[in-house]
Write an enzyme that holds these catalytic residues in place. Structure first.
Site, PDB file in Angstrom:
ATOM      1  N   ASP A   1       0.851  -1.439   0.032  1.00  0.00           N
ATOM      2  CA  ASP A   1       0.123   0.071  -0.091  1.00  0.00           C
ATOM      3  C   ASP A   1       0.898   1.183  -0.011  1.00  0.00           C
ATOM      4  OD1 ASP A   1       0.341   1.087   2.907  1.00  0.00           O
ATOM      5  OD2 ASP A   1       0.337  -0.943   3.046  1.00  0.00           O
TER       6      ASP A   1
ATOM      7  N   ASP B   1       0.502   3.884   2.380  1.00  0.00           N
ATOM      8  CA  ASP B   1       0.205   4.337   3.596  1.00  0.00           C
ATOM      9  C   ASP B   1      -0.610   5.494   3.433  1.00  0.00           C
ATOM     10  OD1 ASP B   1       0.778   4.439   6.458  1.00  0.00           O
ATOM     11  OD2 ASP B   1       2.186   6.183   6.269  1.00  0.00           O
TER      12      ASP B   1
HETATM   13  N1  ADE Z   1       2.314  -2.567   6.928  1.00  0.00           N
HETATM   14  C1  ADE Z   1       1.860  -2.651   6.040  1.00  0.00           C
HETATM   15  N2  ADE Z   1       1.409  -1.196   5.404  1.00  0.00           N
HETATM   16  C2  ADE Z   1       1.692  -0.700   6.585  1.00  0.00           C
HETATM   17  C3  ADE Z   1       1.614   0.947   6.450  1.00  0.00           C
HETATM   18  N3  ADE Z   1       1.145   1.615   5.648  1.00  0.00           N
HETATM   19  N4  ADE Z   1       1.889   1.039   7.801  1.00  0.00           N
HETATM   20  C4  ADE Z   1       2.209   0.418   8.847  1.00  0.00           C
HETATM   21  N5  ADE Z   1       2.498  -0.824   8.774  1.00  0.00           N
HETATM   22  C5  ADE Z   1       2.234  -1.449   7.508  1.00  0.00           C
END
Ligand code: ADE
Length: 247
Positions: free
Chosen positions: A209, A211
Site C-alpha cells: 500500500d 500508507d
Molecule cells: N504494513 C503494511 N502497510 C503498512 C503501513 N502503511 N503502515 C504500517 N505498517 C504497514
C-alpha cells in the site's frame, strides 16, 4: 545449517516445509508467539515461526520479539530470514514490489528492544547497529529476486512504528522527509534483537500500500494489505525457498 524463518502478516501459516513437526519451547522471556515448526526445504533444516501467532492474535506491540529470537537461536538457527508487509513511502515502490531492507529507523514507543536488562559489572553492552541487516543474506535475497525477474528494490530503509494504528498524514510525510522508504510495525525491533543475539538477519518486505501520504488515493486499510499480500505471497515463498537452496 539450520535456518529460521519468521513469517509476518500474510505469511502466518505458509505450507512450505517437508515433513513438518511442531516444537513447543519456553524461553527466559516466556513462550514464543508460535510453536517452532521444523522441517526441510530442499533438504535443509528450516524452522518456521509465526510472528503474530498462527491465528494472528498478537498485536505488533505484544509480539514476544525476545522470545521469538531467543527460541530460534536456542534450536540452533544460524540465520534468520524474515518476511513483512510494508507500506510504501515512495512513488517508485509499487504494490507487490519486494524490498530487501538495508536500514531501519525505530519509531516504536513501548517495546523491549534489547536482551540487556542489566549490564554485568564493569561490562556495559552497547551493540553496534550501523548496518543491521546481514549483507550476505541480503545478497542471496537480491539474487533470488533477480533470478525470478520480480520487481524489487535492492535497498530500503524501513521505519517501524508502534501501531496497531496506521500513521496520520503528518506522520507519513514526516517519515518521507526523514528518509524512510517503507513503513511497518515489526522489523526494527526484531532486527535489533537478532543483531544483539549474534544471529545474521535479513528481511524481504512486500509493499502492499502507499500508507496515507498520497493525496490521489484513499489511505491504507488492513483489508488492502491482506489482499495485496495474498496476491503476491508466492513471490516471497519462491524467494525464500531459492535462498535456502543456495545457503
Ligand atoms: N504494513 C503494511 N502497510 C503498512 C503501513 N502503511 N503502515 C504500517 N505498517 C504497514
Amino acid at each position: 545449517m539450520k535456518i529460521g524463518i519468521i513469517g509476518g502478516s500474510g505469511l502466518d501459516d505458509p505450507n512450505i516445509l517437508d515433513n513438518p513437526t511442531d516444537l513447543e519451547l519456553d524461553t527466559p522471556y516466556g513462550p514464543p508467539n508460535s510453536t517452532l515448526r521444523q522441517g526441510k526445504i530442499a533438504g535443509k533444516s528450516v524452522v518456521l515461526l509465526a510472528r503474530h501467532g498462527r491465528a494472528h492474535t498478537a498485536t505488533p506491540s505484544h509480539v514476544n520479539y525476545r522470545a521469538n529470537i531467543h527460541a530460534l537461536r536456542a534450536v540452533g538457527c544460524a540465520a534468520i530470514l524474515s518476511t513483512t508487509a510494508v507500506g510504501s513511502l515512495r512513488q517508485e515502490i509499487g504494490r507487490g514490489d519486494l524490498v530487501i531492507l538495508d536500514q531501519f529507523i525505530d519509531f516504536t514507543k513501548r517495546r523491549v528492544a534489547t536482551f540487556h536488562d542489566r549490564f554485568e559489572p564493569h561490562n556495559p553492552a552497547h551493540t553496534p547497529m550501523a548496518d543491521p541487516f546481514s549483507e550476505p543474506l541480503r545478497e542471496l535475497l537480491i539474487s533470488a529476486c533477480r533470478k525470478f525477474g520480480y520487481r524489487h528494490h535492492d535497498k530500503g530503509t524501513v521505519v517501524t512504528i508502534e501501531g496497531p494504528r496506521f500513521s496520520t498524514r503528518a506522520e507519513s510525510n514526516m517519515f518521507r522527509i526523514l528518509g524512510a522508504d517503507v513503513i511497518n510495525m515489526s522489523v526494527a525491533t526484531e532486527c535489533a534483537l537478532a543483531v544483539e543475539a549474534g544471529v545474521p538477519y535479513a528481511a524481504v518486505a512486500m509493499s502492499t500500500d502507499y500508507d496515507c501520504w498520497k493525496t490521489d488515493e484513499p489511505p491504507v486499510n488492513w483489508e488492502e494489505i491482506v489482499t495485496i499480500f495474498k496476491e503476491n505471497a508466492e513471490k516471497v515463498t519462491n524467494v525464500l525457498v531459492d535462498v535456502i537452496k543456495e545457503m
